[in-house]
Design a protein around this motif. Structure first.
Motif, PDB file in Angstrom:
ATOM      1  N   ASP A   7      -2.577   0.738  -3.200  1.00 11.45           N
ATOM      2  CA  ASP A   7      -2.086  -0.347  -4.041  1.00 11.45           C
ATOM      3  C   ASP A   7      -3.365  -0.834  -4.717  1.00 11.45           C
ATOM      4  O   ASP A   7      -4.439  -0.741  -4.123  1.00 11.45           O
ATOM      5  CB  ASP A   7      -1.448  -1.427  -3.168  1.00 11.45           C
ATOM      6  N   SER A 119       8.268  -2.995   8.121  1.00 10.09           N
ATOM      7  CA  SER A 119       7.278  -3.694   8.953  1.00 10.09           C
ATOM      8  C   SER A 119       7.418  -5.213   8.943  1.00 10.09           C
ATOM      9  O   SER A 119       6.886  -5.880   9.820  1.00 10.09           O
ATOM     10  CB  SER A 119       5.868  -3.310   8.485  1.00 10.09           C
ATOM     11  N   GLY A 195      -3.458   0.024   3.963  1.00 11.89           N
ATOM     12  CA  GLY A 195      -3.775  -0.361   2.592  1.00 11.89           C
ATOM     13  C   GLY A 195      -4.950  -1.304   2.505  1.00 11.89           C
ATOM     14  O   GLY A 195      -6.119  -0.881   2.521  1.00 11.89           O
ATOM     15  N   ARG A 196      -4.660  -2.616   2.490  1.00 18.01           N
ATOM     16  CA  ARG A 196      -5.678  -3.620   2.164  1.00 18.01           C
ATOM     17  C   ARG A 196      -6.896  -3.617   3.084  1.00 18.01           C
ATOM     18  O   ARG A 196      -8.000  -3.930   2.636  1.00 18.01           O
ATOM     19  CB  ARG A 196      -5.021  -5.008   2.150  1.00 18.01           C
TER      20      ARG A 196
HETATM   21  O1  O7E Z   1      -0.440  -4.036   4.653  1.00 19.96           O
HETATM   22  P1  O7E Z   1      -1.230  -2.985   3.983  1.00 19.96           P
HETATM   23  O2  O7E Z   1      -2.155  -3.488   2.942  1.00 19.96           O
HETATM   24  O3  O7E Z   1      -1.896  -2.041   4.957  1.00 19.96           O
HETATM   25  O4  O7E Z   1      -0.214  -2.082   3.126  1.00 19.96           O
HETATM   26  C1  O7E Z   1       0.892  -1.493   3.703  1.00 19.96           C
HETATM   27  C2  O7E Z   1       1.490  -0.487   2.767  1.00 19.96           C
HETATM   28  O5  O7E Z   1       2.638   0.047   3.389  1.00 19.96           O
HETATM   29  C3  O7E Z   1       1.947  -1.064   1.414  1.00 19.96           C
HETATM   30  O6  O7E Z   1       1.704  -0.074   0.442  1.00 19.96           O
HETATM   31  C4  O7E Z   1       3.442  -1.259   1.580  1.00 19.96           C
HETATM   32  O7  O7E Z   1       4.156  -0.973   0.394  1.00 19.96           O
HETATM   33  C5  O7E Z   1       3.789  -0.195   2.623  1.00 19.96           C
HETATM   34  N1  O7E Z   1       4.912  -0.528   3.512  1.00 19.96           N
HETATM   35  C6  O7E Z   1       4.884  -1.635   4.325  1.00 19.96           C
HETATM   36  O8  O7E Z   1       3.932  -2.403   4.339  1.00 19.96           O
HETATM   37  N2  O7E Z   1       5.972  -1.893   5.117  1.00 19.96           N
HETATM   38  C7  O7E Z   1       7.062  -1.085   5.176  1.00 19.96           C
HETATM   39  O9  O7E Z   1       7.976  -1.344   5.949  1.00 19.96           O
HETATM   40  C8  O7E Z   1       7.093   0.057   4.368  1.00 19.96           C
HETATM   41  C9  O7E Z   1       5.981   0.345   3.584  1.00 19.96           C
HETATM   42  C10 O7E Z   1       5.943   1.596   2.942  1.00 19.96           C
HETATM   43  O10 O7E Z   1       4.972   2.111   2.496  1.00 19.96           O
HETATM   44  O11 O7E Z   1       7.046   2.286   2.922  1.00 19.96           O
HETATM   45  C11 O7E Z   1       6.886   3.579   2.675  1.00 19.96           C
HETATM   46  C12 O7E Z   1       5.897   4.228   3.623  1.00 19.96           C
END
Ligand code: O7E
Length: 224
Positions: A7, A119, A195-196
């Motif tokens: 992202d 999540s 991600g972050r």
């Molecule tokens: O919290 P971060 O910054 O580590 O980012 C988490 C990444 O996972 C972010 O790109 C978000 O879109 C993704 N994600 C979730 O955080 N929760 C979910 O339930 C699902 C996703 C996701 O990526 O779904 C497809 C894998």
């Protein structure tokens, strides 16, 4: 084991920086996930540049949820850009939706990853009540993987129990969302999506390396 969610990093300025970031990360990661923030900012050209920067799998996270013909068309476009997998929701159902997506996946070679739980806390209000139906659908369309949350390892354990070893589990929620590196792997996930914690760090390469180390340490401990 580690998939980086690209992202847009806060400090990123311009496309060129994506390739520099990837250069730093590439030896520590199993693949990259890009979603709407990346696509809106960098478009098709951004995907092409990312494709040129790495041989690792690129997962496009559109969380598709549309009629089959539209989703199949999206898949064909992504195939031309060299994308390896796409993420779709399951609640659209089989007939007229996932059935067509699955056929397009087989025709193009772009793998499908299906969301069966998320999540954030609100996932328990609706999505989590349907996990078993979503898992059935994922098996029916021969999905390459499913998404299950690192923030609720019991869901990952359940998914692994139901699906056995046939399907990959991708788990987001590590770091900023609270789960520790390695914890989802110990619960049965194949990949932790981060991600972050990486993209906002002052030194993304070093952070990715440290996360890999934490994953391995925890994995060795939980496997005894
Ligand atoms: O919290 P971060 O910054 O580590 O980012 C988490 C990444 O996972 C972010 O790109 C978000 O879109 C993704 N994600 C979730 O955080 N929760 C979910 O339930 C699902 C996703 C996701 O990526 O779904 C497809 C894998």
């Amino acid at each position: 084991m580690l998939v980086v969610a690209l992202d847009p990093p806060v400090r990123e300025k311009g496309r060129r920086k994506t390739s520099l970031l990837v250069e730093e990360l590439d030896k520590y990661v199993s693949g990259y996930k890009i979603g709407l923030p990346f696509l809106i900012k960098h478009g098709r050209r951004g995907i092409r540049e990312l494709r040129k920067s790495t041989e690792k799998p690129i997962i496009v996270d559109l969380k598709l949820a549309d009629i089959g013909d539209v989703m199949a068309e999206v898949l064909r476009h992504l195939a031309r850009l060299g994308v390896d997998a796409v993420i779709a929701h399951a609640f659209t159902g089989y007939t007229g939706a996932l059935e067509d997506l699955s056929k397009a996946s087989m025709a193009t070679g772009v793998g499908l990853i299906i969301v069966v739980s998320m999540s954030h806390r609100g996932s328990e209000e609706y999505i989590d009540r349907h996990v078993d139906e979503f898992l059935e659908l994922a098996a029916r369309i021969r999905a390459k993987g499913v998404v299950a949350p690192a923030t609720r390892p019991r869901v990952i354990r359940h998914v692994r129990e139901v699906l056995g070893d046939t399907v990959e589990i991708y788990s987001p929620g590590i770091g900023i969302q609270g789960a520790e590196p390695g914890s989802a792997l110990c619960a049965g996930a194949n990949y932790e999506i981060v991600g972050r914690l990486i993209t906002r760090s002052g030194n993304p390469g070093e952070t990715a390396r440290a996360i890999r180390e934490m994953q391995l340490e925890r994995w060795l401990k939980c496997r005894g």
